[in-house]
Design a protein around this motif. Structure first.
Motif, mmCIF file in Angstrom:
data_model
loop_
_atom_site.group_PDB
_atom_site.id
_atom_site.type_symbol
_atom_site.label_atom_id
_atom_site.label_comp_id
_atom_site.label_asym_id
_atom_site.label_seq_id
_atom_site.Cartn_x
_atom_site.Cartn_y
_atom_site.Cartn_z
ATOM 1 N N LEU A 149 0.664 -1.508 -0.016
ATOM 2 C CA LEU A 149 -0.080 -0.106 0.059
ATOM 3 C C LEU A 149 0.774 1.132 -0.064
ATOM 4 C CD1 LEU A 149 -2.828 -1.125 2.323
ATOM 5 C CD2 LEU A 149 -3.017 -0.685 -0.078
ATOM 6 N N ARG A 150 1.917 1.102 0.568
ATOM 7 C CA ARG A 150 2.911 2.293 0.754
ATOM 8 C C ARG A 150 3.505 2.469 -0.668
ATOM 9 N NH1 ARG A 150 6.040 1.695 6.257
ATOM 10 N NH2 ARG A 150 4.732 2.483 7.606
ATOM 11 N N ILE A 151 3.659 1.399 -1.295
ATOM 12 C CA ILE A 151 4.542 1.504 -2.749
ATOM 13 C C ILE A 151 3.421 2.192 -3.589
ATOM 14 C CG2 ILE A 151 5.452 0.332 -4.731
ATOM 15 C CD1 ILE A 151 6.533 -1.724 -2.679
ATOM 16 N N ILE A 152 2.290 1.812 -3.576
ATOM 17 C CA ILE A 152 1.107 2.200 -4.505
ATOM 18 C C ILE A 152 0.820 3.750 -4.080
ATOM 19 C CG2 ILE A 152 -1.345 2.122 -4.754
ATOM 20 C CD1 ILE A 152 -1.008 -0.900 -4.231
ATOM 21 N N ALA A 153 1.160 3.962 -2.677
ATOM 22 C CA ALA A 153 0.574 5.601 -2.309
ATOM 23 C C ALA A 153 1.999 6.299 -3.079
ATOM 24 C CB ALA A 153 0.620 5.654 -0.735
ATOM 25 N N GLU A 154 2.910 5.712 -2.728
ATOM 26 C CA GLU A 154 4.154 6.518 -3.233
ATOM 27 C C GLU A 154 4.003 6.792 -4.864
ATOM 28 O OE1 GLU A 154 7.561 4.820 -1.995
ATOM 29 O OE2 GLU A 154 7.123 5.182 -0.014
ATOM 30 N N ALA A 155 3.770 5.764 -5.574
ATOM 31 C CA ALA A 155 3.680 5.817 -7.034
ATOM 32 C C ALA A 155 2.418 6.804 -7.522
ATOM 33 C CB ALA A 155 3.385 4.310 -7.621
ATOM 34 N N ARG A 156 1.321 6.801 -6.832
ATOM 35 C CA ARG A 156 0.396 7.676 -7.131
ATOM 36 C C ARG A 156 0.544 9.213 -6.773
ATOM 37 N NH1 ARG A 156 -5.137 4.549 -5.240
ATOM 38 N NH2 ARG A 156 -5.261 3.150 -7.035
ATOM 39 N N GLY A 157 1.331 9.188 -5.726
ATOM 40 C CA GLY A 157 1.902 10.792 -5.296
ATOM 41 C C GLY A 157 2.665 11.106 -6.374
ATOM 42 N N LYS A 158 3.616 10.494 -6.778
ATOM 43 C CA LYS A 158 4.718 10.851 -7.911
ATOM 44 C C LYS A 158 3.858 11.092 -9.258
ATOM 45 C CE LYS A 158 8.969 9.084 -6.801
ATOM 46 N NZ LYS A 158 9.617 9.917 -6.165
ATOM 47 N N ASN A 159 3.143 10.193 -9.626
ATOM 48 C CA ASN A 159 2.322 10.369 -10.847
ATOM 49 C C ASN A 159 1.395 11.917 -10.639
ATOM 50 O OD1 ASN A 159 3.422 8.077 -11.673
ATOM 51 N ND2 ASN A 159 1.357 6.874 -11.441
ATOM 52 N N SER A 160 0.623 12.128 -9.835
ATOM 53 C CA SER A 160 0.023 13.187 -9.458
ATOM 54 C C SER A 160 1.056 14.409 -9.484
ATOM 55 C CB SER A 160 -0.640 13.242 -8.102
ATOM 56 O OG SER A 160 -1.620 12.203 -8.067
ATOM 57 N N ALA A 161 2.292 14.324 -8.856
ATOM 58 C CA ALA A 161 2.907 15.569 -8.873
ATOM 59 C C ALA A 161 3.454 15.780 -10.272
ATOM 60 C CB ALA A 161 4.268 15.336 -7.835
ATOM 61 N N GLU A 162 3.875 14.706 -10.978
ATOM 62 C CA GLU A 162 4.409 14.605 -12.242
ATOM 63 C C GLU A 162 3.315 15.566 -13.157
ATOM 64 O OE1 GLU A 162 5.390 10.863 -13.563
ATOM 65 O OE2 GLU A 162 7.282 10.906 -12.438
ATOM 66 N N LEU A 163 2.178 15.119 -13.069
ATOM 67 C CA LEU A 163 0.885 15.864 -13.969
ATOM 68 C C LEU A 163 0.849 17.080 -13.584
ATOM 69 C CD1 LEU A 163 -1.561 12.808 -13.849
ATOM 70 C CD2 LEU A 163 -0.447 13.519 -15.728
ATOM 71 N N ALA A 164 0.987 17.603 -12.296
ATOM 72 C CA ALA A 164 0.970 18.787 -11.720
ATOM 73 C C ALA A 164 1.924 19.661 -12.463
ATOM 74 C CB ALA A 164 0.856 18.954 -10.277
ATOM 75 N N GLU A 165 3.178 19.301 -12.499
ATOM 76 C CA GLU A 165 4.118 20.039 -13.153
ATOM 77 C C GLU A 165 4.180 20.209 -14.558
ATOM 78 O OE1 GLU A 165 7.749 17.946 -12.242
ATOM 79 O OE2 GLU A 165 7.624 18.216 -10.003
#
Length: 166
Positions: A149-165
């Motif tokens: 679950l932590r890996i999934i949360a980190e991956a989603r957080g990164k994807n959201s940050a990459e989309l925001a940039e």
């Protein structure tokens, strides 16, 4: 979930400490009675061995919860934060799930098969001794699910940050 796993860690820790303390006392008593009185209790060596088995399996689950198992982390640390690092972490967790599944199923079989046998010194059903194998597998599974679950949360957080940039 984290607070539940922290409480579980505390319980595992104190059960392990209790089993180790009992094992130490039993072995000390056994040595004293053997060398001072020339007599040992039949059950003492057996109980110490059974407690050792339980400590090892509970300790394995405890260490897995802390991420303390021996691991080669060179590649993981080099590609951490990249998509390939996430894929590698998923692969490692899949391997953990396979191991835990084998540990649970084979431990369950062994516990069932050994239910007819009793220990010679204590007359205890051997299924009680082997029951720790599937129990520790379930405990390890809880910690592995948390890590996934932590890996999934980190991956989603990164994807959201990459989309925001972009």
């Amino acid at each position: 979930m984290d607070s539940l796993l922290k409480r579980l860690r505390t319980v595992l820790y104190w059960v392990s400490v209790g089993c180790m303390s009992a094992m130490l006392c039993i072995i000390f008593m056994q040595v004293v009675t053997r060398y001072v009185f020339g007599y040992t209790y039949e059950w003492s060596e057996e109980l110490a061995r059974f407690l050792f088995v339980w400590v090892v399996f509970l300790g394995s689950a405890l260490i897995m919860g802390e991420g303390g198992h021996l691991a080669v982390t060179l590649l993981v640390s080099k590609i951490k934060g990249r998509p390939s690092g996430t894929v590698l972490q998923f692969f490692i967790n899949i391997c953990s799930y396979i191991f835990i599944g084998l540990l649970f199923t084979q431990g369950w079989k062994m516990t069932s098969v050994m239910s007819f046998q009793t220990s010679p010194g204590m007359g205890l059903s051997m299924s009680y001794v082997y029951a720790i194998i599937p129990i520790s597998a379930v405990l390890m599974l809880l910690y592995t699910v948390r890590d996934t679950l932590r890996i999934i949360a980190e991956a989603r957080g990164k994807n959201s940050a990459e989309l925001a940039e972009s």
